[in-house]
Motif scaffolding. Structure first.
Motif, PDB file in Angstrom:
ATOM      1  N   ALA A 167      52.381  57.648  87.874  1.00 27.83           N
ATOM      2  CA  ALA A 167      52.727  58.750  86.974  1.00 27.83           C
ATOM      3  C   ALA A 167      52.872  60.054  87.749  1.00 27.83           C
ATOM      4  O   ALA A 167      53.797  60.844  87.496  1.00 27.83           O
ATOM      5  N   GLN A 168      51.965  60.300  88.687  1.00 31.14           N
ATOM      6  CA  GLN A 168      52.081  61.500  89.507  1.00 31.14           C
ATOM      7  C   GLN A 168      53.329  61.450  90.376  1.00 31.14           C
ATOM      8  O   GLN A 168      53.994  62.465  90.587  1.00 31.14           O
ATOM      9  N   MET A 169      53.650  60.258  90.880  1.00 35.10           N
ATOM     10  CA  MET A 169      54.818  60.125  91.732  1.00 35.10           C
ATOM     11  C   MET A 169      56.102  60.434  90.971  1.00 35.10           C
ATOM     12  O   MET A 169      57.026  61.082  91.498  1.00 35.10           O
ATOM     13  N   LYS A 170      56.174  60.009  89.725  1.00 35.03           N
ATOM     14  CA  LYS A 170      57.377  60.244  88.940  1.00 35.03           C
ATOM     15  C   LYS A 170      57.591  61.717  88.646  1.00 35.03           C
ATOM     16  O   LYS A 170      58.728  62.147  88.400  1.00 35.03           O
ATOM     17  N   SER A 171      56.515  62.495  88.650  1.00 31.39           N
ATOM     18  CA  SER A 171      56.643  63.918  88.336  1.00 31.39           C
ATOM     19  C   SER A 171      57.069  64.761  89.520  1.00 31.39           C
ATOM     20  O   SER A 171      57.322  65.954  89.365  1.00 31.39           O
ATOM     21  N   LEU A 172      57.159  64.171  90.710  1.00 26.46           N
ATOM     22  CA  LEU A 172      57.539  64.937  91.895  1.00 26.46           C
ATOM     23  C   LEU A 172      59.027  65.265  91.867  1.00 26.46           C
ATOM     24  O   LEU A 172      59.849  64.423  91.470  1.00 26.46           O
ATOM     25  N   PRO A 173      59.428  66.444  92.322  1.00 23.96           N
ATOM     26  CA  PRO A 173      60.850  66.834  92.318  1.00 23.96           C
ATOM     27  C   PRO A 173      61.601  66.244  93.510  1.00 23.96           C
ATOM     28  O   PRO A 173      61.973  66.948  94.452  1.00 23.96           O
ATOM     29  N   ILE A 174      61.869  64.954  93.482  1.00 24.27           N
ATOM     30  CA  ILE A 174      62.514  64.259  94.599  1.00 24.27           C
ATOM     31  C   ILE A 174      63.856  63.713  94.144  1.00 24.27           C
ATOM     32  O   ILE A 174      63.952  63.055  93.097  1.00 24.27           O
ATOM     33  N   ASP A 175      64.892  63.984  94.925  1.00 26.49           N
ATOM     34  CA  ASP A 175      66.223  63.430  94.693  1.00 26.49           C
ATOM     35  C   ASP A 175      66.518  62.420  95.801  1.00 26.49           C
ATOM     36  O   ASP A 175      66.535  62.787  96.989  1.00 26.49           O
ATOM     37  N   TYR A 176      66.718  61.167  95.430  1.00 21.03           N
ATOM     38  CA  TYR A 176      67.022  60.127  96.408  1.00 21.03           C
ATOM     39  C   TYR A 176      68.530  60.074  96.647  1.00 21.03           C
ATOM     40  O   TYR A 176      69.322  60.089  95.706  1.00 21.03           O
ATOM     41  N   VAL A 228      51.541  59.692  99.250  1.00 23.63           N
ATOM     42  CA  VAL A 228      50.863  60.935  99.623  1.00 23.63           C
ATOM     43  C   VAL A 228      51.754  61.779 100.522  1.00 23.63           C
ATOM     44  O   VAL A 228      51.766  63.014 100.440  1.00 23.63           O
ATOM     45  N   TRP A 229      52.529  61.136 101.401  1.00 19.34           N
ATOM     46  CA  TRP A 229      53.456  61.860 102.268  1.00 19.34           C
ATOM     47  C   TRP A 229      54.458  62.661 101.436  1.00 19.34           C
ATOM     48  O   TRP A 229      54.691  63.853 101.687  1.00 19.34           O
ATOM     49  N   LYS A 230      55.022  62.037 100.420  1.00 17.80           N
ATOM     50  CA  LYS A 230      56.010  62.723  99.589  1.00 17.80           C
ATOM     51  C   LYS A 230      55.350  63.775  98.700  1.00 17.80           C
ATOM     52  O   LYS A 230      55.924  64.850  98.460  1.00 17.80           O
ATOM     53  N   ALA A 231      54.139  63.475  98.214  1.00 15.76           N
ATOM     54  CA  ALA A 231      53.441  64.462  97.380  1.00 15.76           C
ATOM     55  C   ALA A 231      53.069  65.699  98.190  1.00 15.76           C
ATOM     56  O   ALA A 231      53.174  66.833  97.706  1.00 15.76           O
ATOM     57  N   GLU A 232      52.644  65.507  99.433  1.00 15.84           N
ATOM     58  CA  GLU A 232      52.314  66.650 100.288  1.00 15.84           C
ATOM     59  C   GLU A 232      53.555  67.447 100.652  1.00 15.84           C
ATOM     60  O   GLU A 232      53.519  68.679 100.751  1.00 15.84           O
ATOM     61  N   LEU A 233      54.689  66.759 100.848  1.00 13.89           N
ATOM     62  CA  LEU A 233      55.937  67.472 101.107  1.00 13.89           C
ATOM     63  C   LEU A 233      56.319  68.337  99.896  1.00 13.89           C
ATOM     64  O   LEU A 233      56.849  69.444 100.056  1.00 13.89           O
TER      65      LEU A 233
END
Length: 696
Positions: A382-391, A295-300
């Motif tokens: 599935a929702q997490m994978k759709s987030l625009p996050i670059d590790y 949720v922290w990453k999704a809210e970001l």
């Protein structure tokens, strides 16, 4: 020999003038000299006038007559004079004392003072009891002589250090320098300790009129876990030496953490950095802004889409939160500013934080946030994978960048807002309340809800009473409401007890954590059992939300599993029409359930414990399909492997199904004639019947 009054007077005057300025040995020699000058009877006369004993005067005379050399400089007595030290008189005293103060290192592990405060008085009493009479002051001298001192605990143990700990510190430092060199904002975030609101004691002292301290409650636990609390979430700007604190009143969740950052950016950040394109956040590894929380990453991601900033987050390794700048540059000053002052209201908390100042130039702003931030919100994989996050390449678990979408729109998995949560959850609850899923009309469901809800509320109050350790001090407020209403909890429990789907699927559809749904189902099941209400399981079992939506819209089990079962129940295979087969299954299903429960009773060695799940798992093959498989096997349509292939299960699963269903057919005296055709493969068996979709 008697002396005149004049002689006594002269002696008294000389003694009064000289004796206060002399040490012990000098006084003794002066008195002895006067006594020798007086001759016979002089010792007694000098003793009476000076007020000392004749023995002292006589000893001084002996010293004068012996002609002893004066003692070394700085001494008044000969070496070896005076009372012996306690450790010299009692050689075992020091070892006995060490055994008491060092029971864990070198002393006695069964020391009577091992679990007692080792004060000087307690140590002296215990030594006296052991036969070493000693005073508390002497105990203190012996401890100091042995290298002991009063010391507080030192918070230096950090547990096992992560192998990438130092490398992560260097990486964070590099990221901070790069962002500051490009004039990009760098902030340190964290949640300060939760503060209870009320006339409660607060450590520290402040100047007040003498004898007029602030009166506070003598105990601080009366508010309990449901009392009002202030949750200060801080944002510290490393470059500007400025702080922003968002004081929440509900829960410290990831949504609240990002909402606090959003408030800071809208009120201060965008004005201080109008040309900013990136934002660096340094945060702890745990808490509401922990790196594990989806949720922290999704809210970001939502904040990124709103601001257009590329947000980079660098987490400190676990157990190293004290290196976070906000701890000693902001929170410590806030604590000192309100020391000794009870936090009686939210206004006091906000004003005390906003008044925090330092000589180095720190300025702090604070706002009250009365928004609701419910617990139990979940983000699916599935929702997490759709987030625009670059590790990042350097320990991507702790370092990642949330980039803006190319079109600036929200991603599928991005959490939008609280209203969006409620609206989406309400649509799912309306879908689940369909009679085709609940097995009862909406009126019957409403009647069941009305019957269960009061008792359900009582159970919740009972649980909260145990949790807080007493009754409510105040009425229930608007905040901290459960995320599911009593009616919603009844509906979710009915769906689960009907075997419609698993708890994990319910949690995913409602956007909640599984641990939020589990306790609700447990309480509702308990009330249903107490009221003698049974929920009949259905033969339907859905594995995803799309199957449930399709079933409700078409009012027909269009899943592949339902079509497969319909084809295998064809009269050409079972030797009976579908109505007769359905009646047979209904007749034998109770016996089969009793047989299975009897076998499980023997396996567990007793009845089922209260509150257990009752075997509510998604079955690979349902109870009705077990009886259908037994009928087809008795018809000798093929081997067990062929039937397993036809049902789409393993051979072991089919063997277990036949072990449950065949004894039921045998006890009922049902014998079916062999089929005229014997198939060699499961595909051949299915190809022999029509594949039309069953009607509702």
């Amino acid at each position: 020999m008697a002396f005149s009054e004049g002689v006594h007077g002269q002696l008294a005057v000389r003694f009064q003038m000289l004796l206060p300025h002399l040490d012990e040995r000098q006084r003794r020699l002066l008195l002895a000299a006067e006594a020798r000058l007086l001759g016979h009877g002089g010792v007694r006369a000098v003793a009476r006038v000076s007020g000392v004993s004749e023995t002292t005067v006589r000893r001084g005379v002996f010293e004068l007559e012996a002609g002893e050399a004066p003692p070394p400089a700085g001494r008044t007595r000969r070496p070896g004079g005076g009372r012996k030290r306690a450790e010299e008189v009692d050689p075992g005293l020091v070892s006995a004392l060490m055994a008491l103060v060092e029971p864990d290192e070198r002393g006695d592990p069964m020391s009577p003072l091992r679990w007692t405060t080792k004060s000087l008085r307690n140590l002296a009493d215990e030594l006296t009891r052991q036969g070493h009479p000693i005073s508390a002051m002497t105990v203190g001298r012996l401890l100091k002589d042995s290298g002991f001192s009063l010391q507080a605990q030192a918070k230096t143990l950090e547990g096992e250090q992560h192998p990438d700990r130092d490398a992560q510190f260097r990486y964070i430092n590099e990221q901070v320098k790069q962002h500051q060199a490009d004039d990009e904002p760098v902030i340190s975030v964290d949640t300060k300790k939760k503060e209870m609101i009320g006339q409660l004691p607060n450590p520290g002292r402040q100047w007040r009129p003498k004898g007029d301290p602030v009166r506070v409650d003598d105990h601080s636990f009366f508010s309990g876990p449901t009392g009002e609390a202030a949750i200060p979430y801080g944002i510290y700007d490393l470059s500007a030496d400025a702080g922003w604190v968002n004081v929440g009143t509900d829960h410290d969740t990831s949504v609240f953490a990002v909402a606090s950052i959003r408030r800071w950016w809208q009120a201060r950040g965008r004005h201080a950095y109008p040309q900013a394109t990136r934002l660096l956040i340094t945060a702890d590894a745990g808490g509401s802004n922990g790196y594990r929380y989806r949720v922290w990453k999704a809210e970001l991601a939502k904040l990124v889409s709103e601001t257009g900033l590329a947000i980079t987050v660098c987490h400190f390794p676990p157990g190293t939160s004290k290196w976070n700048k906000i701890e000693h540059r902001l929170f410590s000053h806030i604590t000192m500013n309100w020391r000794g002052r009870p936090l009686t209201s939210y206004d006091v908390v906000v004003q005390s934080i906003a008044a925090t100042r330092t000589r180095s130039g720190l300025r702090v702003d604070a706002e009250l946030d009365t928004g609701r931030y419910p617990l139990g919100i979940a983000i699916s994989k599935a929702q997490m994978k759709s987030l625009p996050i670059d590790y990042h390449d350097t320990h991507g678990t702790w370092n990642y960048t949330v980039r803006p979408d190319a079109d600036g729109a929200l991603g599928e998995g991005t959490v939008r807002n609280t209203d969006h949560y409620h609206a989406a959850r309400r649509r799912v609850l309306d879908l689940l309340s369909e009679p085709a899923l609940t097995g009862m009309s909406r009126e019957e469901l409403a009647a069941l809800t009305g019957r269960i809800t009061p008792e359900l509320s009582s159970l919740r109050e009972e649980r909260l009473h145990r949790k807080r350790g007493g009754p409510r001090r105040h009425g229930a407020g608007d905040n901290k409401r459960p995320v599911l209403s009593p009616a919603d909890r009844v509906l979710v429990s009915v769906i689960y007890l009907r075997h419609v789907c698993s708890q994990n699927l319910l949690a995913e559809m409602l956007g909640l954590c599984q641990r939020t749904i589990g306790p609700s189902i447990k309480e509702v099941r308990r009330l249903l059992q107490e009221n003698g209400i049974s929920v009949t399981p259905t033969t339907l079992c859905f594995s995803n939300s799309k199957e449930i939506e399709d079933f409700v819209r078409t009012e027909a089990p269009v899943s592949a599993r339902g079509q497969l079962t319909h084809r295998l129940a064809d009269p050409s295979l079972t030797g009976m029409d579908r109505t007769k087969l359905a009646d047979l299954i209904d007749q034998l299903s109770v016996r089969q359930a009793a047989l299975i429960e009897r076998r499980r009773h023997q396996q567990r060695g007793g009845p089922r414990q209260p509150g257990t799940r009752g075997g509510v798992f998604r079955q690979k093959i349902t109870d009705a399909e077990r009886l259908l498989a037994a009928v087809l096997y008795q018809r000798k349509l093929g081997t067990r492997q062929i039937l397993a292939d036809a049902f789409g299960v393993s051979l072991g699963t089919l063997n277990n199904a036949l072990a449950d269903a065949q004894p039921v057919l045998h006890e009922a005296g049902i014998t079916l004639p062999p089929a005229p055709t014997r198939f060699t493969t499961g595909a051949e068996l299915l190809a022999s019947v029509s594949s039309n979709t069953p009607a509702s």
